[in-house]
Design a protein around this motif. Structure first.
Motif, PDB file in Angstrom:
ATOM      1  N   ARG A  92      10.160  -2.738  12.502  1.00 60.40           N
ATOM      2  CA  ARG A  92      10.070  -1.298  12.297  1.00 60.40           C
ATOM      3  C   ARG A  92      11.345  -0.727  11.660  1.00 60.40           C
ATOM      4  O   ARG A  92      12.454  -1.040  12.074  1.00 60.40           O
ATOM      5  CB  ARG A  92       9.821  -0.600  13.649  1.00 60.40           C
ATOM      6  N   LEU A  94       7.207   4.432   5.450  1.00 60.03           N
ATOM      7  CA  LEU A  94       6.794   4.767   6.808  1.00 60.03           C
ATOM      8  C   LEU A  94       7.366   3.704   7.747  1.00 60.03           C
ATOM      9  O   LEU A  94       7.505   2.544   7.355  1.00 60.03           O
ATOM     10  CB  LEU A  94       5.274   4.872   6.882  1.00 60.03           C
ATOM     11  N   PRO A  95       7.702   4.077   8.968  1.00 58.67           N
ATOM     12  CA  PRO A  95       8.468   3.145   9.809  1.00 58.67           C
ATOM     13  C   PRO A  95       7.723   1.842  10.098  1.00 58.67           C
ATOM     14  O   PRO A  95       8.343   0.823  10.364  1.00 58.67           O
ATOM     15  CB  PRO A  95       8.736   3.945  11.092  1.00 58.67           C
ATOM     16  N   TYR A  96       6.391   1.888  10.026  1.00 61.08           N
ATOM     17  CA  TYR A  96       5.598   0.689  10.354  1.00 61.08           C
ATOM     18  C   TYR A  96       5.190  -0.067   9.096  1.00 61.08           C
ATOM     19  O   TYR A  96       4.307  -0.921   9.150  1.00 61.08           O
ATOM     20  CB  TYR A  96       4.351   1.096  11.160  1.00 61.08           C
ATOM     21  N   SER A  97       5.821   0.238   7.959  1.00 62.03           N
ATOM     22  CA  SER A  97       5.437  -0.432   6.717  1.00 62.03           C
ATOM     23  C   SER A  97       6.092  -1.792   6.573  1.00 62.03           C
ATOM     24  O   SER A  97       5.684  -2.597   5.750  1.00 62.03           O
ATOM     25  CB  SER A  97       5.821   0.439   5.521  1.00 62.03           C
ATOM     26  N   THR A  98       7.109  -2.056   7.367  1.00 62.21           N
ATOM     27  CA  THR A  98       7.855  -3.301   7.248  1.00 62.21           C
ATOM     28  C   THR A  98       7.595  -4.185   8.460  1.00 62.21           C
ATOM     29  O   THR A  98       7.108  -3.710   9.498  1.00 62.21           O
ATOM     30  CB  THR A  98       9.360  -2.995   7.163  1.00 62.21           C
ATOM     31  N   LEU A  99       7.983  -5.439   8.365  1.00 59.36           N
ATOM     32  CA  LEU A  99       7.665  -6.357   9.459  1.00 59.36           C
ATOM     33  C   LEU A  99       8.402  -5.985  10.727  1.00 59.36           C
ATOM     34  O   LEU A  99       7.818  -5.998  11.807  1.00 59.36           O
ATOM     35  CB  LEU A  99       7.929  -7.799   9.034  1.00 59.36           C
ATOM     36  N   ASP A 117       4.571   7.580  -0.118  1.00 52.26           N
ATOM     37  CA  ASP A 117       4.867   7.081   1.227  1.00 52.26           C
ATOM     38  C   ASP A 117       4.280   5.693   1.381  1.00 52.26           C
ATOM     39  O   ASP A 117       3.061   5.502   1.295  1.00 52.26           O
ATOM     40  CB  ASP A 117       4.279   8.049   2.273  1.00 52.26           C
ATOM     41  N   ARG A 151       0.841  -1.195   0.000  1.00 51.81           N
ATOM     42  CA  ARG A 151       0.000   0.000   0.000  1.00 51.81           C
ATOM     43  C   ARG A 151       0.877   1.246   0.000  1.00 51.81           C
ATOM     44  O   ARG A 151       1.731   1.401   0.867  1.00 51.81           O
ATOM     45  CB  ARG A 151      -0.850   0.081   1.273  1.00 51.81           C
ATOM     46  N   LEU A 178       2.875   2.632   3.046  1.00 49.22           N
ATOM     47  CA  LEU A 178       2.131   2.324   4.272  1.00 49.22           C
ATOM     48  C   LEU A 178       2.331   0.852   4.635  1.00 49.22           C
ATOM     49  O   LEU A 178       2.319   0.480   5.802  1.00 49.22           O
ATOM     50  CB  LEU A 178       0.650   2.622   4.003  1.00 49.22           C
ATOM     51  N   GLN A 179       2.474   0.026   3.613  1.00 52.23           N
ATOM     52  CA  GLN A 179       2.720  -1.402   3.854  1.00 52.23           C
ATOM     53  C   GLN A 179       3.539  -1.927   2.683  1.00 52.23           C
ATOM     54  O   GLN A 179       3.244  -1.614   1.521  1.00 52.23           O
ATOM     55  CB  GLN A 179       1.381  -2.157   3.957  1.00 52.23           C
ATOM     56  N   ALA A 180       4.551  -2.704   2.991  1.00 56.46           N
ATOM     57  CA  ALA A 180       5.473  -3.167   1.951  1.00 56.46           C
ATOM     58  C   ALA A 180       5.379  -4.680   1.810  1.00 56.46           C
ATOM     59  O   ALA A 180       5.612  -5.402   2.782  1.00 56.46           O
ATOM     60  CB  ALA A 180       6.899  -2.761   2.309  1.00 56.46           C
TER      61      ALA A 180
END
Lengths: 255, 255, 255, 255, 255, 255
Positions: free
Chosen positions: D89, D82-87, D133, D50, D135-137
């Motif tokens: 941080r 974004l820092p929370y986009s990966t499993l 940006d 996302r 949001l989720q990778a």
């Protein structure tokens, strides 16, 4: 209303406009203990130049000493001009994100000079942090920093002895610094700002009370100087140094 | 040899261990003119907390005021702890390459507080730079900075009037700041370090001599406080503020 | 073609121009799970202010806790405005090379506020990273960040319980935040941008559902406020807080 | 309790484990207007990846264009996870003080790709800022960024036309991007994370709806690929691109 | 297999281990035109020390000269050690994000030294950028930089004359630099790395072909030196300087 | 005096203005050992483009390999343009405080390309640092860097074998790189600067001597290219690559 007369180095008779002899020092005073949380500290007032000199002893050595297996202690210096020390406000290094080149050069000089005052083995596995913060700048901030830092260092090492952390003082040399220069063809000792700005040659001497050199830096910015001028500057410097060692001794004795 | 007793906030009778009443202030002194190159300066000594407060008036305004076509002047503050102000040496911001978050927060508070003291239109197209450098830290460095900065600012604006640069003083409020907190359930005025470290609640008040608020910041770090505690802290704060205004007046009058 | 009318805080009858009562909140909605890789996340929509709040639990604690031998866990917050959250694009912190001072101040506030919601011992040796990224800014981004972050934190700690990583929830307080201010002499709850820009006084309250304070920050930017105004703002804030706690409960229950 | 099975690219019959054909795309959806303050914005959801894509039109051009006297407009891109986009941080760039190399490389690619979509003369003296940006990778963040950014750019340029700022759309190409790769010897279209991590070859294609190339980047990280493999990847890419152009058209039409 | 013998400064007869007389120079060669895009360039090979010296004339002056209304031109220097110039690879300044202190100090010295070689008025409103990049370091990189930079500067100013940009050469002094030191009690000219590492005193001399001083820097790192040692070092330095001026003249004549 | 004619890609007969065939390479020479402190080094002169390529083998691996428990070695690259490599002086990265985006992108490409040349397991727990410093830039600096870096790497790994540090060469592919582009509708091999600036399409190929691809990057900056043009560029690239492999072999054989 008339313009204020611009200050000059010499009066109309060719004498220094602040009344000093060409080989005269400005008045120097020390206010010890200005920063009580430091191990040793003093405020050196050298004419209108004022520098807070503080020495903090940390019970640890830099990482590179551990990696390279170097024994003994270390001395490192930081130099900064407080933003209100100059006539127009000077931007903070922390606002600029980095130190300016002149400060880097000066603090490296302070560090080298003070390391020559100390037997680093006797200091033990400690770091002496030397902080010099200029409260007011009127020429000679680097020489005032070194001369004041030695007093603060002596106070700090005396405290190490008193506290029983070292058995004898690690000091091996008494260190002071003074500037000499050539202004309008005349050799002058201890330049204040108006003289420094007009100087063709500027030399900083760091010496021991035994008359040996630790550091000697002579610069002809957009100018040059002859071997004879060099010798005269060395002689004037020696005169100043002898007086400085006396003043330091008195300041240290006051504790 | 026995361990030194660790300092505590209260003695065994439940009284403050430095002998103050719960709504008592520490002793406060000002040494004006500590940095003569600044337009106004003072060294505030507030108990064992010491802060150099300097105000430099620059005949220019920040670029954003020009771009946004804002008239009048500006006041901006910078706060820094000198590395030897704390018991263990604090690394310089310029060595770290950036300011720490706490310093950023404090200098923004100082700037806002002092802007409320001044009619920026009457200041004219000038910037007042407020520099607060902590020489020794024993709790309350931000309130000492604001209280001292107001004195330095008054000295600086008086100089503007004397020098004929403004026709009347741009000062519209007399500003001081003090801390209040809750320690072991007791409300205390003006926390020193040992009290601050033990406090469940810490509040900083910035007020005018008319009893109005400029800034109010209460924090229950890992704790909370009740509406009743809030009211008691406000009352203690008012007590301190009245005393501070007197001390400031005296200091400013000395010039 | 005529100029669009500039938006104002009040209509001609002196009522808030968006139809709210002076002590009314804007509409608030939560969209949980906006960032599925986080341990808990929600998109809080508070009027036209939108903030992504994400909590990531890391199975480690900061180095300073190890060095200082502090047990339990830690909570730290980062706050950022996405460049397209404002009417004119805001430069990224990473392009500027550092965070702006306002962001530093806000993220420290968020961190302190949420730490008061948690028993750090019960959290265990973990760090809860709280990220608040503003997607759209229309006033109250810091209070929306705290209010949303609490929801995300509750979702994250519920997951810790569900996954069997902690035996009971480490939450000890329900935390929300709201702004109150004084605009043209009227006390208003929950300022949107046009009100905030016109406010003489701006106060942010962080409170628990039990009516206790965690943080209280009132600022009169280039202005002051009276004790009576303070009391009225506190009363309005309490009204808002009660409503916010209800909305949060519903959002958390939806998981 | 048994270990969760580690996800693999293929099931035991050698089919893609998420059920797609080797030349199949993941499901793609657009949520336009996610950031209303931007001139055009969309949230692209591409499988579990996302990305917020926002285009902000600024009525100014970079300084280098003025210095070099270049007419027309400019397009520049910024990409951030974004820092929370990966499993686990990911640290913020602003905390690290600089962007990581991968982000620099990706945002330069996005900028070049979108500049090929636009007649910069027709854009006029404006800058289109493209912000992506994540949001989720879950693989393909750069291709999702380009594909989503084109939709946001079309929304933004449509608004320029509607607002009468340009007389006709400056768009000259419809741009999308997709990845192709070789995993365990099989050519696959549109790699998700588990496939990407296992790929011997990874290729990103940026193409127009007319089947022309804008950018082609094939990489054999610690591996190589043959001319035949290249041709098969190009064919798969073309298949994906045709489908993407349709999906984009539908999204743009929804406004 | 036996350990290689560690290199020492002297052989067992007390002679320099590379066969030089105590006042002998290493072999020095110049390869002009190493960087053809510069206005003047040379590769100086001084024993095993190799430095690329390039001078680029820019038709503009620094902003501070405009602000301060200073006429004429400017000379500024940058010094860098290429990462592969040292025995263990040196991290790039651009990776560290800042220059190391030693490089700052050296490039300031190079700049001052070369400014003394030029009549800045005659240079006209131009900046001469002096770049010194060390390709291989074996002691004396700062003196090789200055000596090589003078050759590159002469080539560049000759080109200004040839191109008709200035009517006569702005060079007013011929500048060279050499090191002298005290190793195991012996004064030595032109220290290579093994000697420099063992030196109690290290002095760098920057002089003109007329025998005047531009810069004099003597350092007793963790040591001191006597006035007699100073005089002997000055004499050795003069010997070296005379030889260097000859070598430079030949190199410049080759164009 | 008449203006010099501006250089163009083609003469009036439509032939390349430097006399090359459209699929011709510029002259390429290697000067090995340019940086003797590196493990392997060469100066590649490719027409008027000159790059110092140095490989330093360090007996350690990056921290992330230890953390992630990855065996074998690593290869990392740094690329920089020396400030005097371009016609107008390029500011140093260390003065700017960070690398520019183009350099970041190129050094990542160099690193990936060379990692494909090596069996990292056979390299052992070592890091090969590849430094590419551009001495003169006339187009193709990234392809010259890769082609030269392979030679330097082969020299360095041969030295590892000779010194008995590895039992057999870790090299598994012979790697070279070349550019191809489309200028005024014509496909051209190996673009020099004037051609590169005029190119509608620019492609860089990194291939092995077996004709396999390592990296393929084609870019139509503000332009597009057709599948047919892609195929023709691939064919031209293959022609260039065969010649490059021969030149590299000769250079490596010279040691």
């Amino acid at each position: 209303m008339s313009e204020p007369l611009k200050e000059t180095s010499f009066d109309q008779d060719g004498n220094r406009s602040d009344g000093r002899a060409n080989d005269g020092l400005r008045e120097i005073r020390f206010q010890n203990g200005i920063a009580p949380h430091a191990t040793g500290s003093t405020l050196i007032e050298w004419g209108n130049t004022r520098v807070i000199c503080a020495v903090t002893i940390e019970e640890a050595v830099p990482r590179w000493m551990k990696y390279q297996n170097v024994s003994g202690g270390w001395i490192t210096a930081e130099y900064s001009m407080l933003p209100y020390s100059t006539l127009s406000r000077k931007q903070r290094d922390s606002s600029r994100g980095k130190q300016d080149g002149r400060s880097v050069e000066i603090q490296r000089l302070i560090g080298r000079s003070l390391r020559s005052a100390v037997d680093l083995e006797k200091l033990g596995a400690r770091t002496a942090w030397i902080d010099c913060d200029v409260l007011q700048a009127d020429g000679g901030t680097r020489t005032a920093s070194i001369t004041g830092a030695f007093v603060a260092l002596a106070l700090a090492t005396n405290k190490l002895v008193t506290d029983g952390l070292v058995s004898e003082s690690p000091l091996i040399n008494e260190v002071a610094a003074v500037s000499v220069g050539v202004v309008e063809g005349k050799t002058l000792l201890d330049l204040r700002y108006v003289e420094d700005a007009a100087a063709a040659v500027d030399m900083n001497l760091v010496m021991t009370s035994k008359g040996e050199f630790i550091e000697l830096q002579g610069t002809g910015e957009e100018s040059t100087f002859t071997p004879d001028q060099l010798q005269e500057m060395l002689a004037y410097g020696k005169t100043g140094m002898d007086r400085l060692n006396e003043i330091q001794k008195t300041a240290i004795a006051q504790g």
